[in-house]
Design an enzyme around this catalytic site. Structure first.
Site, PDB file in Angstrom:
ATOM      1  CE  LYS A  79      96.953  24.133  91.435  1.00 16.80           C
ATOM      2  NZ  LYS A  79      98.293  24.144  92.019  1.00 16.80           N
ATOM      3  CD  GLU A 110      99.486  20.526  92.680  1.00 14.87           C
ATOM      4  OE1 GLU A 110      99.735  20.381  93.887  1.00 14.87           O
ATOM      5  OE2 GLU A 110      99.021  21.578  92.232  1.00 14.87           O
ATOM      6  CG  ASP A 111     102.558  20.504  97.592  1.00 14.36           C
ATOM      7  OD1 ASP A 111     101.975  21.140  96.692  1.00 14.36           O
ATOM      8  OD2 ASP A 111     102.631  20.921  98.763  1.00 14.36           O
ATOM      9  CG  ASP A 121     101.794  23.485  93.346  1.00 17.91           C
ATOM     10  OD1 ASP A 121     101.136  24.525  93.202  1.00 17.91           O
ATOM     11  OD2 ASP A 121     102.065  22.989  94.468  1.00 17.91           O
ATOM     12  CG  LEU A 122     105.652  28.682  93.823  1.00 16.54           C
ATOM     13  CD1 LEU A 122     106.991  28.696  93.109  1.00 16.54           C
ATOM     14  CD2 LEU A 122     105.087  30.103  93.889  1.00 16.54           C
ATOM     15  CG  ASP A 123     103.016  28.121  97.582  1.00 12.37           C
ATOM     16  OD1 ASP A 123     103.897  28.805  98.111  1.00 12.37           O
ATOM     17  OD2 ASP A 123     102.083  28.610  96.919  1.00 12.37           O
ATOM     18  CB  THR A 152     105.924  29.187 100.365  1.00  9.77           C
ATOM     19  OG1 THR A 152     105.305  28.326  99.443  1.00  9.77           O
ATOM     20  CG2 THR A 152     106.993  30.020  99.692  1.00  9.77           C
ATOM     21  CB  SER A 171     101.087  28.484  91.545  1.00 10.10           C
ATOM     22  OG  SER A 171     100.909  28.946  92.861  1.00 10.10           O
ATOM     23  CB  ALA A 172      96.231  28.029  94.241  1.00  9.20           C
ATOM     24  CE  LYS A 193     101.804  21.100 103.108  1.00  7.54           C
ATOM     25  NZ  LYS A 193     102.611  19.909 103.332  1.00  7.54           N
TER      26      LYS A 193
END
Ligand code: G6P
Ligand code: MG
Length: 222
Positions: free
Chosen positions: A145, A169-170, A9-11, A17, A114-115, A45
């Site tokens: 997601k 994932e966070d 995942d990114l953020d 971010t 990522s979303a 998130k």
């Protein structure tokens, strides 16, 4: 021996971010005449931009016309992009480059899942694009997601069976998406919140090379 893939995942996993999303949503909330707290931002998130605005308007008890809704989505993103514009490699979260480098050296395929519709420009800003064999972002999916779509597309692009993929994932919705894709889910952050994950770590500094090696050998047998 099965091929194994890693999906990030990114953020909140590669870069923090969430603080920029928060500032941009708070500005919009304030302009609309209400407060928006950091605690409320937790709900955002892993959630799509459209869904975030719906939640924000619920918090402010504001009814929007379609035109207002579309304008506010754009306004928020313009403000967010002004923060992204200033990002550089210093914003990469600790030890993410070490883990990417470790996997790259072993020729393990890596995808982004990522979303965010801004995922590619962010990866470019922090200079990490070259690590990714596939980038699946908010522009490539129809279902958000916890639907597993984003991760299933990533696995397919990497040519790896879903059950042999490992996801970092966070967000709770992200862990649920990985689990419903039958992937190994690794929660990055608070283990009490991400308690559905297969494994939990506070951040990447806790993820050792030997742990990655054990994941690789376990998933090669799946
Ligand atoms: C990530 C973030 C969310 C954000 C979503 C969409 O999942 O965790 O907070 O709303 O991406 O981001 P975007 O950049 O497309 O507005
Ligand atoms: Mg995230």
């Amino acid at each position: 021996m099965k091929k194994v893939g890693f999906i990030f995942d990114l953020d909140g996993v590669i870069v923090d971010t969430a603080k920029y999303h928060y500032l941009a949503w708070r500005k919009l909330a304030n302009e609309l005449g209400f407060e928006f707290s950091k605690e409320q931002n937790e709900l955002f998130k892993g959630v799509s931009r459209k869904r975030c605005l719906e939640i924000l308007l619920d918090i402010g008890k504001i009814k929007a016309t379609q035109e207002q809704f579309d304008t506010w989505m754009i306004d928020k993103n313009v403000d967010y992009l002004a923060y992204i514009e200033k990002m550089d490699a210093k914003e990469i979260l600790p030890d993410v480059p070490r883990v990417l480098e470790y996997l790259k050296k072993k020729n393990i395929p890596i995808a982004l899942g990522s979303a965010s519709k801004n995922a590619r420009p962010i990866l470019e800003k922090v200079n990490l694009v070259s690590y990714f064999d596939s980038i699946v972002d908010g522009n490539s999916v129809t279902k958000a997601k916890p639907d597993p779509e984003v991760f299933l597309i990533a696995a397919n692009n990497l040519g790896v069976n879903a059950s042999s993929c490992i996801v970092f994932e966070d967000a709770v919705a992200g862990i649920q998406a990985a689990n419903s894709a039958k992937m190994t889910s690794i929660g990055i952050g608070d283990s009490n919140i991400l308690d559905e994950a297969s494994y939990n770590f506070k951040d990447f500094t806790e993820i050792s090379d030997s742990f990655l090696e054990s994941l690789l050998s376990k998933n090669r047998k799946k």
